[in-house]
Design an enzyme around this catalytic site. Structure first.
Site, short mmCIF file in Angstrom:
data_model
loop_
_atom_site.label_atom_id
_atom_site.label_comp_id
_atom_site.label_asym_id
_atom_site.label_seq_id
_atom_site.Cartn_x
_atom_site.Cartn_y
_atom_site.Cartn_z
N GLY A 171 0.86 -1.10 -0.09
CA GLY A 171 0.01 0.15 0.18
C GLY A 171 0.77 1.10 0.06
N GLY A 172 0.41 2.18 0.76
CA GLY A 172 1.05 3.49 1.01
C GLY A 172 2.74 3.33 1.33
N GLY A 406 23.19 8.37 -31.82
CA GLY A 406 22.80 9.07 -30.75
C GLY A 406 23.61 8.45 -29.37
N ALA A 407 23.85 7.09 -29.35
CA ALA A 407 24.45 6.89 -28.11
C ALA A 407 25.85 7.27 -28.04
CB ALA A 407 24.36 5.14 -28.25
C1 HXC Z 1 -3.06 -2.33 12.19
C2 HXC Z 1 -2.06 -4.50 11.71
C3 HXC Z 1 -1.93 -3.90 10.23
C4 HXC Z 1 -2.24 -2.81 9.98
C5 HXC Z 1 -1.09 -6.09 10.57
N1 HXC Z 1 -1.40 -5.57 11.73
N2 HXC Z 1 -1.22 -5.12 9.45
N3 HXC Z 1 -2.72 -3.77 12.75
N4 HXC Z 1 -2.97 -1.98 11.06
N5 HXC Z 1 -2.41 -2.30 8.69
C6 HXC Z 1 -1.39 -6.39 13.18
C7 HXC Z 1 -2.20 -7.57 13.03
O1 HXC Z 1 -3.52 -7.33 13.27
C8 HXC Z 1 -1.43 -8.69 13.75
O2 HXC Z 1 -1.91 -8.13 15.14
C9 HXC Z 1 -0.24 -8.25 13.99
O3 HXC Z 1 -0.26 -6.83 13.22
C10 HXC Z 1 0.69 -9.09 12.89
O4 HXC Z 1 -0.16 -9.32 11.69
P1 HXC Z 1 -0.51 -10.77 10.89
O5 HXC Z 1 -1.61 -10.69 10.13
O6 HXC Z 1 -0.57 -11.87 12.03
O7 HXC Z 1 0.98 -11.02 10.35
P2 HXC Z 1 1.24 -11.94 8.95
O8 HXC Z 1 0.31 -13.06 8.92
O9 HXC Z 1 2.67 -12.14 8.89
O10 HXC Z 1 0.51 -10.78 7.71
C11 HXC Z 1 1.21 -9.68 7.49
C12 HXC Z 1 0.18 -8.87 6.61
C13 HXC Z 1 -1.22 -8.77 7.04
C14 HXC Z 1 0.25 -9.48 5.41
C15 HXC Z 1 1.03 -7.64 6.66
O11 HXC Z 1 -0.99 -8.39 8.77
C16 HXC Z 1 -1.94 -7.70 6.42
O12 HXC Z 1 -2.44 -7.99 5.46
N6 HXC Z 1 -1.99 -6.45 7.14
C17 HXC Z 1 -2.82 -5.55 6.46
C18 HXC Z 1 -2.20 -4.93 5.42
C19 HXC Z 1 -2.96 -3.68 4.90
O13 HXC Z 1 -4.04 -3.87 4.25
N7 HXC Z 1 -2.69 -2.32 5.24
C20 HXC Z 1 -3.19 -1.37 4.86
C21 HXC Z 1 -2.72 -0.90 3.53
S1 HXC Z 1 -3.63 0.54 2.87
P3 HXC Z 1 -2.08 -9.14 16.41
O14 HXC Z 1 -2.75 -8.47 17.64
O15 HXC Z 1 -3.13 -10.28 15.98
O16 HXC Z 1 -0.95 -9.80 16.44
C22 HXC Z 1 -2.36 1.52 3.09
C23 HXC Z 1 -2.74 2.96 2.54
C24 HXC Z 1 -1.89 4.10 2.78
O17 HXC Z 1 -1.33 1.52 3.56
C25 HXC Z 1 -1.67 4.99 1.78
C26 HXC Z 1 -0.80 6.23 2.08
C27 HXC Z 1 -0.65 7.00 0.90
#
Ligand code: HXC
Length: 516
Positions: A171-172, A406-407
């Site tokens: 993502g971001g 050109g190169a």
């Molecule tokens: C809050 C998060 C989190 C997030 C993970 N966690 N991502 N908490 N916000 N974005 C937490 C989980 O709930 C979990 O908490 C712990 O971190 C570990 O995550 P797991 O899922 O158990 O780990 P894993 O299986 O290794 O998977 C990792 C992951 C997955 C692939 C990154 O967590 C995931 O898909 N996260 C969400 C990704 C996402 O959609 N992010 C937002 C993107 S949008 P617990 O308490 O259970 O341990 C974005 C927009 C920004 O970023 C734009 C800016 C310009």
């Protein structure tokens, strides 16, 4: 509370902070072959040099019961230390706390070190491992990203910025590393993409794995985002440490000059036979580079992306240079879209940070074809032209064989303010290769000749002898000297000394408009 008790409380709080999201989460990370944020920082910095900031800073979120889950440090370890005695600002995302996700607080911590790095003129190294925006926070988290992006841009060309991707980066989260100067990814444990495989499937119906979509190998060979695919976290961090040794601390300094024990006048007879007598035969430009640089050490960047152009750092007489070289061993060293982008970005980096450029030229031209034209070889090739033309650092060029069309102009020619331009006697500087030239010039006559093939071969020989050599360019002064290959190291080292105090500038402007 007496002093002893106060100190005991501090030690207790520090120990709590060091546990991040808890021992169970640390154990899970270790079981996956990943290190904690602090372990990574320990690998990067000189022992005992790390000073941490904001160890006790916490998030301020009250959504979804977050007020009951507060960790000191809030998912990131920030501060400064030294790498080989030189100051570096560092941040490392801590996956054990909310998956290293970016909260308002976490962004503030990153921004603090970035601001300090610019004020004090030192590089920033970011160790990334994060689930992206902290989902519970919403817009505060987005604002935090944008605050970081702004600083990435403002710091660009002021202090070197280096990113290691050691876990998820989606993502971001991807845009801050993409705005930095160098990106290193750990193979197998890290990935970078805008949207993951599930979203890809629902939108484009493609089945793709995480690795295929955004793994280190994909970004090293195809997107060009990754400068080095590391085998492990220690390998990634070692690469960053070696890279830092070539860079100045900021844009007002020059890179360090080291003591050189490799004789500058070390003549290399190997070089005399490196270019094959058949002008269409390949040879390895990397072997040529290694033969000329101090201690045969070359630090390559983006080795696997567009290998028809080689870029990287080395030293001559202890002084750091950026090397750009066509690679005849891959696609005949032709310039195409990817190699132009790779070269332009590297040239601009060197120019930002006062790193002289040494360019080795053996290029048959730009790659023809619809794929290149449709993909924008004109626009992208222009990037390379632009970068060389605007660069004001010392520019030394050595033509080893072909410099066609050109190169020729692009590859740090005299006309783009090349300071010292040498050619080997094997140099061929012309509008196009002999074969293509006689096919155009003698198309009609060859058909009328009794033996068209023999006629064309004779004309080709004549063209090569009269046009495709270094002496016509040397007569014009476009080539400063034709040098024996064995003298290349000595001549480059001498040219660098000559150009040490070079001052050149571009007209005052807000900024140029490089064809993007
Ligand atoms: C809050 C998060 C989190 C997030 C993970 N966690 N991502 N908490 N916000 N974005 C937490 C989980 O709930 C979990 O908490 C712990 O971190 C570990 O995550 P797991 O899922 O158990 O780990 P894993 O299986 O290794 O998977 C990792 C992951 C997955 C692939 C990154 O967590 C995931 O898909 N996260 C969400 C990704 C996402 O959609 N992010 C937002 C993107 S949008 P617990 O308490 O259970 O341990 C974005 C927009 C920004 O970023 C734009 C800016 C310009």
């Amino acid at each position: 509370m007496d002093t002893k008790a106060q100190l005991a409380l501090l030690v207790k709080k520090q120990a709590e902070a060091r546990l991040g999201g808890g021992q169970d989460k640390i154990d899970k990370l270790h079981a996956q072959g990943r290190l904690t944020a602090r372990e990574r920082i320990d690998l990067l910095l000189d022992p005992g040099s790390f000073e941490e900031f904001d160890t006790f800073k916490t998030h301020r979120c009250h959504n979804f019961g977050m007020e009951s889950t507060v960790y000191p440090g809030d998912g990131i370890v920030t501060g400064h230390g030294t790498v080989n005695g030189r100051i570096v600002y560092v941040y490392a995302q801590d996956f054990t706390v909310f998956g290293g996700s970016l909260s308002e607080t976490l962004a503030e911590k990153i921004c603090k070190v970035m601001d300090l790095a610019v004020k004090n003129g030192a590089p920033v190294v970011g160790l990334n491992d994060s689930g992206g925006a902290r989902i519970q926070e919403g817009v505060e988290s987005l604002a935090g990203y944008a605050d970081i992006f702004l600083r990435n841009v403002m710091s660009s060309g002021v202090v070197p910025q280096i990113s290691a991707i050691l876990g998820p980066c989606a993502g971001g989260a991807v845009y801050s590393p993409a705005l930095t100067d160098f990106v290193v990814m750990e193979r197998g444990n890290s990935y970078m993409f805008l949207t993951g495989p599930k979203v890809v499937k629902s939108v484009t119906h493609e089945d793709v794995s995480v690795e295929q979509l955004g793994g280190a190998d994909m970004h090293s060979t195809q997107s060009g985002l990754c400068d080095y695919p590391a085998a492990s976290t220690p390998d990634a961090i070692d690469y960053i440490k070696r890279l830092l040794a070539y860079l100045p601390q900021n844009n007002l300094e020059s890179p360090q000059t080291l003591v050189c024990t490799d004789p500058l006048d070390r003549a290399s007879e190997k070089l005399s036979s490196i270019v094959p007598s058949n002008p269409n035969a390949a040879y390895d430009m990397k072997a040529l580079i290694l033969e000329t640089v101090d201690d045969h050490e070359f630090f390559e960047i983006k080795a696997q992306f567009a290998p028809n152009l080689i870029v990287g750092f080395a030293r001559y007489g202890g002084a750091c240079v950026g090397i750009v070289a066509n690679q005849p061993a891959h696609l005949s060293g032709v310039l195409d879209i990817d190699s132009s982008i790779k070269g332009a970005r590297f040239v601009r980096f060197c120019d930002c940070f006062n790193i002289p450029l040494v360019t080795f030229v053996d290029v048959p031209g730009f790659l023809p074809g619809t794929a290149q034209e449709y993909g924008g070889i004109i626009r992208n090739g222009a990037k390379m032209l632009y970068a060389y033309a605007e660069a004001t650092v010392p520019k030394i060029t050595v033509i080893t064989r072909k410099a066609y069309g050109g190169a020729y102009c692009v590859m740090s020619s005299k006309h783009l303010r090349g300071d010292i331009n040498y050619s080997w006697p094997s140099g061929e500087i012309a509008v196009m290769g002999a074969k293509g030239a006689v096919e155009v010039l003698y198309a009609r006559q060859s058909k009328e000749a009794p033996d068209p093939a023999a006629f064309l071969a004779e004309k080709e020989r004549e063209y090569s002898e009269t046009v495709a050599n270094p002496y016509i360019a040397a007569q014009r002064g476009y080539i400063d000297d034709v040098i024996p290959p064995a003298a290349t190291r000595a001549r480059i080292a001498r040219a660098l000394k000559l150009l040490w105090n070079k001052r050149d500038s571009n007209p005052m402007k807000k900024h140029g408009n490089i064809p993007l």
